[in-house]
Scaffold this motif. Structure first.
Motif, PDB file in Angstrom:
ATOM      1  N   GLN A   8     -41.255 -56.861  25.433  1.00 34.49           N
ATOM      2  CA  GLN A   8     -41.998 -56.934  24.178  1.00 34.49           C
ATOM      3  C   GLN A   8     -42.324 -58.387  23.861  1.00 34.49           C
ATOM      4  N   GLY A  11     -44.198 -57.933  19.063  1.00 35.03           N
ATOM      5  CA  GLY A  11     -44.521 -56.581  18.612  1.00 35.03           C
ATOM      6  C   GLY A  11     -45.390 -55.786  19.566  1.00 35.03           C
ATOM      7  N   VAL A  12     -45.889 -56.420  20.619  1.00 34.62           N
ATOM      8  CA  VAL A  12     -46.707 -55.727  21.619  1.00 34.62           C
ATOM      9  C   VAL A  12     -45.830 -55.428  22.832  1.00 34.62           C
ATOM     10  N   VAL A  13     -45.846 -54.172  23.265  1.00 32.83           N
ATOM     11  CA  VAL A  13     -45.091 -53.798  24.456  1.00 32.83           C
ATOM     12  C   VAL A  13     -45.975 -53.996  25.679  1.00 32.83           C
ATOM     13  N   ALA A  36     -41.783 -46.464  25.559  1.00 34.93           N
ATOM     14  CA  ALA A  36     -42.181 -47.680  24.848  1.00 34.93           C
ATOM     15  C   ALA A  36     -42.852 -47.339  23.518  1.00 34.93           C
ATOM     16  N   ARG A  39     -40.962 -46.564  20.193  1.00 28.71           N
ATOM     17  CA  ARG A  39     -40.514 -47.665  19.349  1.00 28.71           C
ATOM     18  C   ARG A  39     -41.605 -48.171  18.397  1.00 28.71           C
ATOM     19  N   PRO A  41     -44.715 -49.768  18.703  1.00 27.57           N
ATOM     20  CA  PRO A  41     -45.181 -51.153  18.792  1.00 27.57           C
ATOM     21  C   PRO A  41     -46.539 -51.308  18.108  1.00 27.57           C
ATOM     22  N   SER A  42     -46.926 -52.544  17.841  1.00 32.03           N
ATOM     23  CA  SER A  42     -48.246 -52.774  17.237  1.00 32.03           C
ATOM     24  C   SER A  42     -49.334 -52.688  18.291  1.00 32.03           C
ATOM     25  N   LEU A  44     -50.023 -52.025  22.915  1.00 32.43           N
ATOM     26  CA  LEU A  44     -49.516 -51.694  24.236  1.00 32.43           C
ATOM     27  C   LEU A  44     -50.442 -52.293  25.279  1.00 32.43           C
TER      28      LEU A  44
END
Length: 112
Positions: A8, A11-13, A36, A39, A41-42, A44
């Motif tokens: 991560q 906030g980006v996976v 992923a 969770r 995230p903001s 991907l």
């Protein structure tokens, strides 16, 4: 060596794939992406920089992921070179998925 890794960044996976992405390995990629996304995230990013073969099953995972995320999580694919970006462009997937040549550019774009 692990074929799929995930980390991560702000906030980006980022899910990175290595080697061949075909009907044998695509289901595992889908699992890693789904885990992923649990969770929340903001964004991907699927990084295909180290992929040397991208089959139709791998491309299907990208399209499925894009449809699943539509409007909820920003999504980008890093693909550069004949093994990855070329098939995505030829099949028209590049028209639906944001394609970037490097991870840095993809992350910068998602942050904006």
């Amino acid at each position: 060596m692990q074929q799929f890794t995930e980390h991560q960044i702000d906030g980006v996976v980022v899910v990175s794939a290595v080697g061949a992405l075909d009907m044998l390995t695509a289901p595992r990629l889908q699992e890693v992406i789904s885990t992923a996304l649990d969770r929340r995230p903001s964004g991907l990013v699927v990084d295909l920089t180290a992929v040397d073969f991208l089959g139709s099953a791998g491309m299907q995972v990208l399209m499925t992921t894009r449809k699943q995320l539509e409007g909820t999580v920003r999504f980008a694919v890093v693909a550069d070179g004949p093994a990855t970006s070329r098939p995505l462009k030829i099949t028209g997937i590049a028209d639906y998925v944001d394609l970037f040549s490097t991870l840095d550019v993809a992350l910068h774009n998602l942050a904006g």
